[in-house]
Design a protein around this motif. Structure first.
Motif, PDB file in Angstrom:
ATOM      1  N   ALA A  80       0.852  -1.149  -0.024  1.00 34.70           N
ATOM      2  CA  ALA A  80      -0.068   0.176  -0.029  1.00 34.70           C
ATOM      3  C   ALA A  80       0.945   1.276  -0.144  1.00 34.70           C
ATOM      4  CB  ALA A  80      -0.860   0.018   1.101  1.00 34.70           C
ATOM      5  N   LEU A  81       0.447   2.370  -0.812  1.00 35.77           N
ATOM      6  CA  LEU A  81       1.416   3.457  -0.753  1.00 35.77           C
ATOM      7  C   LEU A  81       0.949   4.335   0.319  1.00 35.77           C
ATOM      8  CD1 LEU A  81       1.045   4.214  -4.825  1.00 35.77           C
ATOM      9  CD2 LEU A  81       2.777   3.164  -3.595  1.00 35.77           C
ATOM     10  N   PRO A  82       2.266   4.896   0.720  1.00 34.17           N
ATOM     11  CA  PRO A  82       1.998   6.134   1.729  1.00 34.17           C
ATOM     12  C   PRO A  82       1.128   7.340   1.194  1.00 34.17           C
ATOM     13  CG  PRO A  82       4.001   5.381   1.822  1.00 34.17           C
ATOM     14  CD  PRO A  82       3.475   4.744   0.381  1.00 34.17           C
ATOM     15  N   ASP A  83       0.309   8.078   1.910  1.00 32.95           N
ATOM     16  CA  ASP A  83      -0.436   9.186   1.522  1.00 32.95           C
ATOM     17  C   ASP A  83       0.669  10.239   0.976  1.00 32.95           C
ATOM     18  OD1 ASP A  83      -2.677   7.861   2.565  1.00 32.95           O
ATOM     19  OD2 ASP A  83      -2.678   9.051   4.299  1.00 32.95           O
ATOM     20  N   ALA A  84       1.750  10.332   1.328  1.00 33.48           N
ATOM     21  CA  ALA A  84       2.680  11.273   0.810  1.00 33.48           C
ATOM     22  C   ALA A  84       3.029  11.036  -0.581  1.00 33.48           C
ATOM     23  CB  ALA A  84       4.132  11.161   1.616  1.00 33.48           C
ATOM     24  N   TYR A  85       2.579   9.872  -1.275  1.00 32.36           N
ATOM     25  CA  TYR A  85       2.892   9.584  -2.622  1.00 32.36           C
ATOM     26  C   TYR A  85       1.930  10.104  -3.650  1.00 32.36           C
ATOM     27  CZ  TYR A  85       6.903   6.586  -1.041  1.00 32.36           C
ATOM     28  OH  TYR A  85       7.824   6.004  -0.570  1.00 32.36           O
ATOM     29  N   GLY A  87      -0.272  11.864  -6.004  1.00 37.96           N
ATOM     30  CA  GLY A  87       0.063  13.032  -7.006  1.00 37.96           C
ATOM     31  C   GLY A  87       1.075  12.951  -7.790  1.00 37.96           C
ATOM     32  N   LYS A  88       2.016  11.665  -7.593  1.00 43.22           N
ATOM     33  CA  LYS A  88       3.153  11.291  -7.995  1.00 43.22           C
ATOM     34  C   LYS A  88       3.161  10.376  -8.855  1.00 43.22           C
ATOM     35  CE  LYS A  88       5.731  14.680  -5.833  1.00 43.22           C
ATOM     36  NZ  LYS A  88       7.059  14.150  -4.964  1.00 43.22           N
ATOM     37  N   ARG A  89       4.016   9.988  -9.890  1.00 42.87           N
ATOM     38  CA  ARG A  89       4.361   9.042 -10.785  1.00 42.87           C
ATOM     39  C   ARG A  89       4.989   7.949  -9.877  1.00 42.87           C
ATOM     40  NH1 ARG A  89       0.814   9.233 -14.581  1.00 42.87           N
ATOM     41  NH2 ARG A  89       1.935   7.531 -15.576  1.00 42.87           N
ATOM     42  N   ILE A  90       4.746   6.795  -9.769  1.00 46.27           N
ATOM     43  CA  ILE A  90       5.189   5.676  -9.091  1.00 46.27           C
ATOM     44  C   ILE A  90       6.059   4.769  -9.742  1.00 46.27           C
ATOM     45  CG2 ILE A  90       4.799   3.877  -7.190  1.00 46.27           C
ATOM     46  CD1 ILE A  90       4.064   6.903  -6.178  1.00 46.27           C
ATOM     47  N   TRP A  91       7.296   4.625  -9.550  1.00 46.66           N
ATOM     48  CA  TRP A  91       8.064   3.768 -10.098  1.00 46.66           C
ATOM     49  C   TRP A  91       8.511   2.738  -9.475  1.00 46.66           C
ATOM     50  CZ3 TRP A  91      12.444   7.611 -12.446  1.00 46.66           C
ATOM     51  CH2 TRP A  91      11.908   8.262 -13.550  1.00 46.66           C
ATOM     52  N   LEU A  92       8.676   1.289  -9.948  1.00 47.64           N
ATOM     53  CA  LEU A  92       8.949   0.356  -9.220  1.00 47.64           C
ATOM     54  C   LEU A  92      10.191  -0.104  -9.816  1.00 47.64           C
ATOM     55  CD1 LEU A  92       8.408  -2.453  -7.832  1.00 47.64           C
ATOM     56  CD2 LEU A  92       7.151  -3.318  -9.595  1.00 47.64           C
ATOM     57  N   HIS A  93      11.272  -0.188  -8.884  1.00 50.79           N
ATOM     58  CA  HIS A  93      12.694  -0.719  -9.447  1.00 50.79           C
ATOM     59  C   HIS A  93      12.985  -2.260  -9.112  1.00 50.79           C
ATOM     60  CE1 HIS A  93      13.944   3.475 -10.141  1.00 50.79           C
ATOM     61  NE2 HIS A  93      12.840   3.777  -9.353  1.00 50.79           N
ATOM     62  N   PHE A  94      13.972  -2.710  -9.850  1.00 49.04           N
ATOM     63  CA  PHE A  94      14.375  -3.904  -9.628  1.00 49.04           C
ATOM     64  C   PHE A  94      15.984  -3.806  -9.777  1.00 49.04           C
ATOM     65  CE2 PHE A  94      10.187  -4.967 -10.530  1.00 49.04           C
ATOM     66  CZ  PHE A  94      10.093  -6.197  -9.826  1.00 49.04           C
ATOM     67  N   GLY A  95      16.819  -4.359  -8.843  1.00 52.82           N
ATOM     68  CA  GLY A  95      18.173  -4.096  -9.045  1.00 52.82           C
ATOM     69  C   GLY A  95      18.704  -5.122  -9.891  1.00 52.82           C
ATOM     70  N   ALA A  96      18.468  -6.495 -10.055  1.00 48.49           N
ATOM     71  CA  ALA A  96      18.586  -7.328 -10.851  1.00 48.49           C
ATOM     72  C   ALA A  96      17.620  -8.456 -10.543  1.00 48.49           C
ATOM     73  CB  ALA A  96      20.207  -7.855 -10.561  1.00 48.49           C
ATOM     74  N   ASP A 123       6.964   2.312 -14.830  1.00 51.91           N
ATOM     75  CA  ASP A 123       6.225   3.313 -14.291  1.00 51.91           C
ATOM     76  C   ASP A 123       4.878   2.617 -13.977  1.00 51.91           C
ATOM     77  OD1 ASP A 123       4.381   5.248 -13.872  1.00 51.91           O
ATOM     78  OD2 ASP A 123       5.267   6.711 -15.423  1.00 51.91           O
ATOM     79  N   ILE A 124       4.518   2.386 -12.900  1.00 51.16           N
ATOM     80  CA  ILE A 124       3.125   1.433 -12.573  1.00 51.16           C
ATOM     81  C   ILE A 124       2.222   2.396 -12.239  1.00 51.16           C
ATOM     82  CG2 ILE A 124       4.745  -0.450 -11.804  1.00 51.16           C
ATOM     83  CD1 ILE A 124       4.001   0.231  -8.915  1.00 51.16           C
ATOM     84  N   THR A 125       2.035   3.689 -12.411  1.00 48.27           N
ATOM     85  CA  THR A 125       1.071   4.604 -11.850  1.00 48.27           C
ATOM     86  C   THR A 125      -0.276   4.172 -12.462  1.00 48.27           C
ATOM     87  OG1 THR A 125       2.777   6.344 -12.024  1.00 48.27           O
ATOM     88  CG2 THR A 125       0.410   7.024 -11.587  1.00 48.27           C
ATOM     89  N   GLU A 126      -0.312   3.830 -13.807  1.00 45.16           N
ATOM     90  CA  GLU A 126      -1.646   3.472 -14.203  1.00 45.16           C
ATOM     91  C   GLU A 126      -2.264   2.320 -14.014  1.00 45.16           C
ATOM     92  OE1 GLU A 126      -2.915   6.297 -15.530  1.00 45.16           O
ATOM     93  OE2 GLU A 126      -0.986   7.212 -15.704  1.00 45.16           O
ATOM     94  N   ALA A 127      -1.514   1.335 -13.163  1.00 45.66           N
ATOM     95  CA  ALA A 127      -1.795   0.166 -12.981  1.00 45.66           C
ATOM     96  C   ALA A 127      -2.389   0.047 -11.386  1.00 45.66           C
ATOM     97  CB  ALA A 127      -0.877  -0.825 -12.988  1.00 45.66           C
ATOM     98  N   LEU A 128      -2.289   1.092 -10.620  1.00 42.67           N
ATOM     99  CA  LEU A 128      -2.296   1.183  -9.163  1.00 42.67           C
ATOM    100  C   LEU A 128      -3.910   1.305  -8.984  1.00 42.67           C
ATOM    101  CD1 LEU A 128       0.461   3.397  -8.115  1.00 42.67           C
ATOM    102  CD2 LEU A 128       0.698   1.009  -7.747  1.00 42.67           C
ATOM    103  N   LYS A 129      -4.282   1.022  -7.661  1.00 44.59           N
ATOM    104  CA  LYS A 129      -5.647   1.362  -7.183  1.00 44.59           C
ATOM    105  C   LYS A 129      -5.454   1.742  -5.606  1.00 44.59           C
ATOM    106  CE  LYS A 129      -6.379  -3.261  -5.945  1.00 44.59           C
ATOM    107  NZ  LYS A 129      -7.216  -4.704  -6.222  1.00 44.59           N
ATOM    108  N   ASP A 130      -6.512   2.365  -5.172  1.00 51.22           N
ATOM    109  CA  ASP A 130      -6.484   2.542  -3.905  1.00 51.22           C
ATOM    110  C   ASP A 130      -6.439   1.583  -2.804  1.00 51.22           C
ATOM    111  OD1 ASP A 130      -6.984   5.212  -4.445  1.00 51.22           O
ATOM    112  OD2 ASP A 130      -9.263   5.240  -4.272  1.00 51.22           O
ATOM    113  N   GLY A 131      -5.826   1.706  -1.819  1.00 45.16           N
ATOM    114  CA  GLY A 131      -5.615   0.333  -0.810  1.00 45.16           C
ATOM    115  C   GLY A 131      -4.508  -0.255  -1.159  1.00 45.16           C
ATOM    116  N   ASP A 132      -4.818  -1.661  -0.989  1.00 43.85           N
ATOM    117  CA  ASP A 132      -3.658  -2.954  -1.422  1.00 43.85           C
ATOM    118  C   ASP A 132      -3.389  -2.968  -2.751  1.00 43.85           C
ATOM    119  OD1 ASP A 132      -3.047  -3.101   1.387  1.00 43.85           O
ATOM    120  OD2 ASP A 132      -4.389  -4.724   1.693  1.00 43.85           O
TER     121      ASP A 132
END
Length: 583
Positions: A80-85, A87-96, A123-132
């Protein structure tokens, strides 16, 4: 299930204040029948296992510890994303993720990636939803494919010889990061000590023509601001040169070296219509690696590289260090033994290791994880991944050389096959085109084509033979250790510096591990004598401008380390230091 996990910031040269680690427990499943796609595992069903990310399932720290073949594996966890996020674009990162990855968020495919040692993001912003939200990952490995860039990962189930346990799936950190629509996507820093400048190239994502976009770059040293420059961003890539004039070459300056690892801090602020849209903290070192009149130089002075071969394996985590402290300790142990550098062998190392090498002062040779069979498929795979590796690590001052190929791995017929020679040449020239400031070794060890350094692997253990072999250039170039030509016929020696980049390999059992080495010691006294017999003639040879001793630690069945696999010194570190430095 172990509670240990990696919590440090994963990308230390490009730091944002807001981020969220996704390391820790994930649901996990083997997919030996390869039904996961058909049955939509990315959006439904509970997996039967739990794994501790970022440790691969073969490792003890993963909580599974199964070394057998499972080439398709699945991961899933909720977040679940913090409220502080908001209005931002959310990126999901994988080191390897080794080797291929597909990533879904809430059932939507957001990323695919090929290459087991390099990072990627989505960029996973468009795939996200409220909550979990649910993230699912499918990783596909090819355990027995020898055209795969695999490094030391063996293509049989049980380790043997110089090959070790494989790594499948996620093996570096996973994290989330909020960014603005217009943001700094990456930065490239090139120091020039001759001009007293840092060339700064900044790449801006989500660039919006017509808006007032400004970049503010602040350089400081130990908290003192040295430079602040603001300039308009008119395109997606902008370059500026920043004067760095607070050093000199009389022992009072701030050039970076292993002896004085001075680092400058860099803060980048991106302003859009006067408001801060992004802020990134980084650092750089002012240093120069060059070859002048056949002599290796660091910061315009002759410099002897005293390296140790470091394979970056750990007993409980395999390619993944158990903690950031373990990475730091490897750098510290290397320096305590008198080495000023490490050749990271057959592994594109975790950026956290390079951070500690930058911070504590250790030269690093960056090396590709090679394949073992040549094909056009191999060429595409290794080229794409090497491009990503050089881009990822370009900014680290500790990196002082590039090794795209080692010991003709992947190009086993390079001596007589022109196609394979052309591939080695292409890797050499491509690397030089990406990074003109570091030397490139086309095929470390032997059968070199065009190269900046002539590097030789020689496990001769007799003192008198080593001393004689490297007493004259014609003897060194014609010796053929391992029954290999040093240079491919048709490629003449052009006065390059000569370095011995693998030698030693003395086995000495000081733990419960059974194993082998290139020569064997019976006790502490015999081990020190054998070390002296190989280190002294190499250190004193007039031709040799640098060396790389094999190796830092024991690794699985290979017990030729100066340290045991769990990092215990086999003899006192001070004694090794005297032999390495000649004190």
């Amino acid at each position: 299930m172990t509670e240990q996990w990696r919590s440090e910031y994963p990308r230390p040269q490009f730091v944002r204040e807001q981020w969220m680690s996704l390391n820790g427990e994930w649901e996990f499943e083997f997919d030996d029948a390869r039904v996961g796609d058909k049955e939509n595992w990315y959006e439904k069903g509970a997996f039967s296992r739990v794994i501790n990310v970022p440790f691969c399932y073969q490792s003890e720290l993963s909580g599974i510890g199964d070394p057998s073949f499972h080439d398709v594996v699945w991961y899933r966890r909720t977040f679940a994303l913090p409220d502080a996020y908001a209005g931002k674009r959310i990126w999901l990162h994988f080191g390897a993720v080794d080797y291929e990855a597909a990533v879904w968020v809430n059932g939507k495919l957001v990323a695919t990636h090929e290459g087991g040692h390099t990072p990627f993001r989505a960029d996973i912003t468009e795939a996200l939803k409220d909550g979990d939200n649910v993230v699912a990952v499918k990783a596909v490995d090819y355990s027995q494919d020898v055209t795969l860039p695999r490094g030391k990962q063996f293509w049989e189930e049980k380790s043997a010889g110089i090959f070790y346990t494989r790594t499948t799936g996620i093996w570096q950190s996973v994290w989330l990061e909020p960014v603005s629509q217009t943001h700094i996507s990456r930065v490239r820093m090139t120091p020039d000590i001759d001009r007293g400048e840092l060339k700064l190239q900044t790449f801006v994502g989500g660039f919006a023509p017509g808006r007032d976009v400004t970049l503010e770059a602040t350089v400081s040293f130990e908290g003192q601001v040295l430079s602040r420059d603001a300039f308009t961003i008119a395109r997606e890539a902008e370059s500026r040169s920043i004067g760095i004039h607070d050093f000199n070459d009389h022992g009072l300056g701030r050039w970076w070296s292993p002896e004085k690892p001075h680092l400058y801090d860099l803060r980048l602020r991106l302003l859009v219509d006067g408001e801060e849209a992004d802020r990134v903290d980084s650092y750089f070192g002012m240093r120069k690696v060059s070859i002048e009149d056949g002599v290796v130089q660091l910061n315009n002075r002759p410099y002897t590289m005293r390296l140790v071969l470091d394979q970056g394996y750990f007993p409980t985590g395999l390619l993944t260090a158990p903690s950031d402290d373990d990475l730091r300790r490897d750098v510290e142990l290397t320096k305590e033994m008198g080495f000023n550098g490490a050749r990271k062998h057959q592994k594109i190392e975790d950026p956290r290791y390079l951070y500690w090498a930058d911070r504590l002062g250790l030269l690093v040779w960056g090396e590709m994880a090679n394949s073992y069979h040549f094909s056009e498929t191999y060429v595409g795979r290794v080229t794409r991944e090497w491009l990503q590796a050089v881009e990822r690590d370009y900014n680290h001052p500790s990196i002082v050389a590039w090794v795209p190929i080692n010991e003709s791995w992947g190009v086993t017929n390079i001596l007589v096959d022109e196609q394979q020679q052309q591939h080695a040449l292409a890797m050499y020239h491509m690397t030089k085109s990406l990074d003109p400031m570091r030397p490139v070794i086309s095929n470390d060890g032997w059968e070199l084509v065009r190269t900046d350094l002539v590097t030789i692997h020689d496990y001769e253990w007799r003192r008198d033979v080593l001393a004689d072999r490297y007493s004259a250039l014609d003897k060194a170039l014609s010796a053929r250790p391992g029954n290999r030509f040093i240079l491919v016929p048709g490629y003449e020696y052009e006065g390059q510096p000569l370095l011995l980049t693998e030698f030693g390999g003395i086995s000495f059992r000081k733990s419960d591990w059974e194993g082998w080495g290139y020569s064997g010691a019976e006790d502490d006294e015999d081990f020190v004598r054998r070390l002296r017999d190989v280190l002294e003639p190499v250190r004193e040879a007039p031709l040799i401008q640098g060396f790389c001793y094999t190796q830092l630690t024991d690794v699985e069945q290979e017990i030729n380390g100066l340290l045991t696999y769990d990092r215990r010194p086999k003899v006192p570190l001070a004694e090794i230091r005297k032999l390495v430095q000649g004190d």
